[in-house]
Design a protein around this motif. Structure first.
Motif, PDB file in Angstrom:
ATOM      1  N   GLN A   1     -17.976   0.400   9.855  1.00  0.00           N
ATOM      2  CA  GLN A   1     -19.043  -0.579   9.645  1.00  0.00           C
ATOM      3  C   GLN A   1     -20.151  -0.003   8.773  1.00  0.00           C
ATOM      4  O   GLN A   1     -21.091  -0.711   8.426  1.00  0.00           O
ATOM      5  N   LYS A   2     -20.055   1.286   8.433  1.00  0.00           N
ATOM      6  CA  LYS A   2     -21.094   1.926   7.624  1.00  0.00           C
ATOM      7  C   LYS A   2     -21.019   1.534   6.164  1.00  0.00           C
ATOM      8  O   LYS A   2     -22.046   1.384   5.491  1.00  0.00           O
ATOM      9  N   GLY A   3     -19.773   1.420   5.650  1.00  0.00           N
ATOM     10  CA  GLY A   3     -19.605   1.138   4.240  1.00  0.00           C
ATOM     11  C   GLY A   3     -18.173   1.379   3.809  1.00  0.00           C
ATOM     12  O   GLY A   3     -17.283   1.593   4.637  1.00  0.00           O
ATOM     13  N   PRO A   4     -17.917   1.363   2.491  1.00  0.00           N
ATOM     14  CA  PRO A   4     -16.565   1.579   1.983  1.00  0.00           C
ATOM     15  C   PRO A   4     -15.994   2.905   2.468  1.00  0.00           C
ATOM     16  O   PRO A   4     -16.721   3.898   2.628  1.00  0.00           O
ATOM     17  N   CYS A   5     -14.674   2.927   2.679  1.00  0.00           N
ATOM     18  CA  CYS A   5     -14.038   4.130   3.214  1.00  0.00           C
ATOM     19  C   CYS A   5     -12.671   4.310   2.562  1.00  0.00           C
ATOM     20  O   CYS A   5     -12.118   3.382   1.966  1.00  0.00           O
ATOM     21  N   GLY A   6     -12.133   5.500   2.688  1.00  0.00           N
ATOM     22  CA  GLY A   6     -10.812   5.787   2.149  1.00  0.00           C
ATOM     23  C   GLY A   6     -10.121   6.837   2.979  1.00  0.00           C
ATOM     24  O   GLY A   6     -10.779   7.716   3.558  1.00  0.00           O
ATOM     25  N   ILE A   7      -8.797   6.769   3.049  1.00  0.00           N
ATOM     26  CA  ILE A   7      -8.020   7.735   3.826  1.00  0.00           C
ATOM     27  C   ILE A   7      -6.702   7.990   3.107  1.00  0.00           C
ATOM     28  O   ILE A   7      -6.154   7.099   2.454  1.00  0.00           O
ATOM     29  N   ASP A   8      -6.209   9.219   3.207  1.00  0.00           N
ATOM     30  CA  ASP A   8      -4.901   9.546   2.638  1.00  0.00           C
ATOM     31  C   ASP A   8      -4.204  10.569   3.507  1.00  0.00           C
ATOM     32  O   ASP A   8      -4.829  11.525   3.981  1.00  0.00           O
ATOM     33  N   LEU A   9      -2.915  10.366   3.708  1.00  0.00           N
ATOM     34  CA  LEU A   9      -2.067  11.271   4.491  1.00  0.00           C
ATOM     35  C   LEU A   9      -0.872  11.634   3.629  1.00  0.00           C
ATOM     36  O   LEU A   9      -0.200  10.758   3.080  1.00  0.00           O
ATOM     37  N   GLU A  10      -0.590  12.929   3.484  1.00  0.00           N
ATOM     38  CA  GLU A  10       0.520  13.391   2.653  1.00  0.00           C
ATOM     39  C   GLU A  10       1.285  14.494   3.379  1.00  0.00           C
ATOM     40  O   GLU A  10       0.674  15.390   3.973  1.00  0.00           O
ATOM     41  N   ILE A  11       2.621  14.450   3.298  1.00  0.00           N
ATOM     42  CA  ILE A  11       3.414  15.545   3.826  1.00  0.00           C
ATOM     43  C   ILE A  11       3.274  16.728   2.876  1.00  0.00           C
ATOM     44  O   ILE A  11       3.234  16.563   1.658  1.00  0.00           O
ATOM     45  N   VAL A  12       3.143  17.917   3.434  1.00  0.00           N
ATOM     46  CA  VAL A  12       2.905  19.118   2.631  1.00  0.00           C
ATOM     47  C   VAL A  12       4.232  19.695   2.149  1.00  0.00           C
ATOM     48  O   VAL A  12       5.071  20.097   2.961  1.00  0.00           O
ATOM     49  N   LYS A  13       4.407  19.724   0.810  1.00  0.00           N
ATOM     50  CA  LYS A  13       5.613  20.282   0.199  1.00  0.00           C
ATOM     51  C   LYS A  13       5.222  21.112  -1.022  1.00  0.00           C
ATOM     52  O   LYS A  13       4.163  20.875  -1.628  1.00  0.00           O
ATOM     53  N   ASP A  14       6.075  22.051  -1.410  1.00  0.00           N
ATOM     54  CA  ASP A  14       5.719  22.924  -2.522  1.00  0.00           C
ATOM     55  C   ASP A  14       5.790  22.238  -3.881  1.00  0.00           C
ATOM     56  O   ASP A  14       5.404  22.815  -4.900  1.00  0.00           O
ATOM     57  N   LYS A  15       6.246  20.978  -3.919  1.00  0.00           N
ATOM     58  CA  LYS A  15       6.294  20.257  -5.195  1.00  0.00           C
ATOM     59  C   LYS A  15       4.916  20.101  -5.818  1.00  0.00           C
ATOM     60  O   LYS A  15       4.793  19.888  -7.030  1.00  0.00           O
ATOM     61  N   VAL A  16       3.855  20.221  -5.001  1.00  0.00           N
ATOM     62  CA  VAL A  16       2.502  20.058  -5.535  1.00  0.00           C
ATOM     63  C   VAL A  16       2.197  21.133  -6.577  1.00  0.00           C
ATOM     64  O   VAL A  16       1.373  20.926  -7.469  1.00  0.00           O
TER      65      VAL A  16
END
Length: 214
Positions: free
Chosen positions: A104-119
């Motif tokens: 209720q505070k304001g715009p928000c964002g979230i991201d979830l990623e599986i950790v792999k060495d491709k990064v």
């Protein structure tokens, strides 16, 4: 569907992560969809994309504590919103999990990623040289924390014209399994600063951010 993580950041903001264990049919049984949402589902190929979409809506129903129909359209840039509730929202999903932040505070964002060495192969595509300079020994988890942070800010501001590489800069930080970093977002002459929180969740990395309304 199993709730595996529920956290209230304060009285106005909370997020949750669910492990998807149901079939699409079982998830559908827990929802009320209008014709537009049904048409969205029909455009998906069967599989994870359908499960992610359905699970995120079941999770929204859970956090709003309602069995009534929830009108949750998306704007012209694909950012979801709730016309009938006083919350800003953001969805995420990765493999067997779906996540949601609402505030209720304001715009928000979230991201979830599986950790792999491709990064390691794509790090130059979303990180500037001066950002890569503070990554400790090509730390994969730290790189994913940076990706999740930029993705969370991207979702918060809801503009498809933003580049992770060109428009966002992360200030140097020491990586820990749970922490906070500063992301600078440049849009034209305007520069904004965001405090983005990140944390390791099982084999995944999670990033989330809220921008209080002025």
């Amino acid at each position: 569907m199993a709730l595996v993580y529920l956290r209230e950041l304060d009285s106005d903001t909370k997020f949750a992560i669910w492990k998807i264990e149901e079939t699409a049919e079982e998830l559908l049984d827990r929802l009320q969809l209008d014709e537009q949402e049904k048409s969205v589902l029909e455009r998906f190929s069967k599989g994870k994309r359908t499960l992610h979409w359905l699970a995120s809506r079941v999770l929204l129903r859970y956090l709003l504590k309602t069995d009534e129909f929830i009108f949750c359209p998306s704007d012209e840039n694909g950012k979801p919103y709730l016309p009938n509730y006083p919350y800003e929202i953001s969805f995420t999903h990765s493999y067997d999990y779906a996540g949601l932040i609402m505030s209720q505070k304001g715009p928000c964002g979230i991201d979830l990623e599986i950790v792999k060495d491709k990064v390691l192969r794509i790090k130059e595509k979303f990180m500037k040289p001066n950002e890569l300079a503070f990554i400790q020994n090509d730390n994969i988890e730290q790189l994913y924390a940076c990706w999740c942070a930029k993705e969370a800010v991207y979702k918060l501001q809801g503009n498809k014209g933003i580049s992770f590489l060109e428009n966002m800069t992360i200030l140097p930080f020491q990586y820990k399994p749970q922490g906070v970093m500063t992301v600078m977002l440049r849009k034209g002459r305007l520069v904004k600063s965001f405090q983005v929180y990140y944390e390791k969740f099982q084999d995944y990395m999670l990033g989330y951010v809220v921008e209080p309304k002025l």
